[in-house]
Design an enzyme around this catalytic site. Structure first.
Site, PDB file in Angstrom:
ATOM      1  N   GLU A  60      66.410  47.852  55.573  1.00 29.02           N
ATOM      2  CA  GLU A  60      67.656  47.672  56.308  1.00 29.02           C
ATOM      3  C   GLU A  60      68.080  48.957  57.024  1.00 29.02           C
ATOM      4  O   GLU A  60      68.505  48.931  58.183  1.00 29.02           O
ATOM      5  CB  GLU A  60      68.764  47.217  55.352  1.00 29.02           C
ATOM      6  CG  GLU A  60      68.497  45.879  54.690  1.00 29.02           C
ATOM      7  CD  GLU A  60      67.725  45.989  53.382  1.00 29.02           C
ATOM      8  OE1 GLU A  60      67.827  45.058  52.562  1.00 29.02           O
ATOM      9  OE2 GLU A  60      67.013  47.004  53.178  1.00 29.02           O
ATOM     10  N   CYS A  95      71.814  49.387  50.242  1.00 24.00           N
ATOM     11  CA  CYS A  95      71.618  48.845  51.587  1.00 24.00           C
ATOM     12  C   CYS A  95      72.766  47.926  51.992  1.00 24.00           C
ATOM     13  O   CYS A  95      73.069  47.785  53.176  1.00 24.00           O
ATOM     14  CB  CYS A  95      70.293  48.099  51.650  1.00 24.00           C
ATOM     15  SG  CYS A  95      68.850  49.177  51.531  1.00 24.00           S
ATOM     16  N   THR A 176      26.760  39.811  37.744  1.00 24.57           N
ATOM     17  CA  THR A 176      27.352  41.011  38.335  1.00 24.57           C
ATOM     18  C   THR A 176      26.420  42.213  38.280  1.00 24.57           C
ATOM     19  O   THR A 176      26.727  43.258  38.838  1.00 24.57           O
ATOM     20  CB  THR A 176      28.661  41.365  37.607  1.00 24.57           C
ATOM     21  OG1 THR A 176      28.388  41.576  36.215  1.00 24.57           O
ATOM     22  CG2 THR A 176      29.678  40.241  37.766  1.00 24.57           C
ATOM     23  N   ALA A 177      25.291  42.073  37.595  1.00 29.83           N
ATOM     24  CA  ALA A 177      24.307  43.150  37.515  1.00 29.83           C
ATOM     25  C   ALA A 177      23.010  42.577  36.953  1.00 29.83           C
ATOM     26  O   ALA A 177      23.008  41.539  36.287  1.00 29.83           O
ATOM     27  CB  ALA A 177      24.804  44.291  36.623  1.00 29.83           C
ATOM     28  N   THR A 211      31.879  51.482  32.826  1.00 28.30           N
ATOM     29  CA  THR A 211      31.699  51.625  34.270  1.00 28.30           C
ATOM     30  C   THR A 211      31.708  53.092  34.670  1.00 28.30           C
ATOM     31  O   THR A 211      30.916  53.524  35.505  1.00 28.30           O
ATOM     32  CB  THR A 211      32.801  50.857  35.013  1.00 28.30           C
ATOM     33  OG1 THR A 211      32.723  49.469  34.668  1.00 28.30           O
ATOM     34  CG2 THR A 211      32.658  51.003  36.514  1.00 28.30           C
ATOM     35  N   GLY A 314      33.496  46.212  33.892  1.00 29.13           N
ATOM     36  CA  GLY A 314      32.305  45.484  33.511  1.00 29.13           C
ATOM     37  C   GLY A 314      32.630  44.220  32.748  1.00 29.13           C
ATOM     38  O   GLY A 314      33.797  43.913  32.450  1.00 29.13           O
ATOM     39  N   GLY A 319      35.928  40.549  29.829  1.00 34.49           N
ATOM     40  CA  GLY A 319      36.013  39.528  28.797  1.00 34.49           C
ATOM     41  C   GLY A 319      37.162  39.753  27.844  1.00 34.49           C
ATOM     42  O   GLY A 319      37.835  38.801  27.420  1.00 34.49           O
TER      43      GLY A 319
END
Length: 384
Positions: A60, A95, A176-177, A211, A314, A319
């Site tokens: 604003e 505001c 994924t790998a 990871t 990972g 999970g």
């Protein structure tokens, strides 16, 4: 003006305000992404703006400044805002007071601010000052769009935890790998760039120590423009993060959550610029699990004003988050290839009945380069 024409004009102006709010993405955290459009009685746009960095002007005030710089008087104008104007003194002034002082006559908004310091009080103050206030119905498409844009802010204000978005890049058969750990790159460069855009909109990126050790990632935003780097959160139960890890970036907040205390390791990580937080988990019988309490981690991040949490981890940490019911939605990039054996998206279960499956609903499916991007939300997670 006929009612139909007035409705069309309102929708057009609010759509523009929502476009302005989008510009606050990656900028305004921990404040919500808000846009404001000031419109004269003849439909002329007098000023516009969006929320700036925390401590800076809100939408604003930016719109009022813009009108002043254009030489436009705003007395009697209508303000289209994508969230209820604030009514409290925070890092900046209310505001509401700015709109009232400027002589705004009418305010049209999409949503009530979920912040308990505001939550209807802004509208009340405007009405008390004689301004007309219109709030779009909750099921109005623009009201929904405003809430979706600020889903993390709503989550933090109502649930006290961030909105958790789990990003996965996988083959069409959900891997994924490879079994040897190779994963770079399953999806395309276009998908990786798009993924960085989702990183940029998050308050923080979360990953696990697996990871960090295997991929040695930076997990910063590099492929799209951003005004700030999101925080990085590492789940590292035994404080195994190497001191030469790329996760240590100058100027970026790094939070390492651990379960097993080690003063020497913690001191070394702290000297590198990390903040170490101990949140040990416990089993149902009260015994320590040796793992981080993930639900407590989310509560702590909420207290640290994290709105959206972008998870890139990972299959084990994924999970755990799924198993504990902590994921709100999935951002999945599927490559048009099959890998056969390998790491799954999220390792949990085994389930014994199909009724135990995690139910999702698809929000969107979009081709990104050769890959398919799916956005799927866990059923009921946005009911707050």
């Amino acid at each position: 003006m006929p009612a139909r024409s007035r409705l069309i004009e309102m929708n057009m102006h609010m759509e523009r305000a929502l476009e302005l709010a989008q510009r606050a993405t990656g900028l305004s955290d921990p404040n919500p992404r808000v846009g404001c459009l000031l419109v004269g009685a003849d439909g002329t746009v007098l000023g516009q703006g969006h929320t700036q960095m925390a401590g800076g002007p809100h939408a604003e005030v930016m719109a009022l400044r813009d009108a002043r710089e254009r030489g436009n008087a705003v007395q009697g104008a209508t303000a289209y805002v994508t969230l209820e104007p604030c009514s409290h003194q925070g890092r900046t002034g209310p505001c509401c007071d700015a709109l009232i002082a400027a002589g705004i006559q009418r305010v049209v908004a999409t949503q009530t601010d979920p912040n308990p310091l505001v939550s209807g009080q802004g509208f009340a103050r405007l009405r008390a000052a004689g301004l007309a206030v219109e709030l779009l119905p909750a099921d109005h498409p623009q009201a929904i769009a405003s809430r979706e844009l600020n889903i993390g802010f709503f989550s933090r204000m109502v649930r006290k935890t961030p909105w958790v978005r789990l990003k996965i890049a996988a083959s069409l058969d959900g891997k994924t790998a490879l079994p040897n750990g190779a994963s770079q790159w399953i999806t395309s460069a276009e998908a990786r760039t798009d993924g960085h855009a989702w990183r940029a909109r998050a308050s923080a990126v979360l990953t696990g120590i697996g990871t960090v050790l295997q991929d040695r990632p930076r997990l910063d935003v590099r492929l799209v423009e951003t005004s700030r780097q999101p925080h990085l959160v590492v789940v590292d139960s035994a404080l195994q993060t190497p001191l030469d890890s790329p996760v240590f970036l100058p100027g970026r907040t790094l939070l390492i959550y651990a379960a097993q205390e080690d003063e020497a390791k913690a001191a070394a990580l702290t000297a590198q610029g990390a903040t170490v937080i101990y949140l040990p988990g416990r089993a149902a019988d009260g015994r320590p699990t040796g793992k981080v309490d993930l639900a407590a981690l989310l509560r702590d991040l909420g207290q640290r004003e994290i709105n959206e949490l972008h998870v890139e981890a990972g299959h084990k940490l994924n999970g755990s988050l799924v198993r504990e019911g902590l994921v709100d939605e999935f951002l999945v990039y599927l490559a048009p290839k099959l890998l056969g054996q390998g790491a799954d998206m999220a390792h949990f279960g085994p389930l014994t009945e199909l009724s135990q499956a995690l139910n999702l609903r698809f929000l969107s499916s979009t081709l990104v380069g050769p890959d398919m991007r799916l956005l799927a939300r866990v059923t009921g997670r946005d009911d707050f």
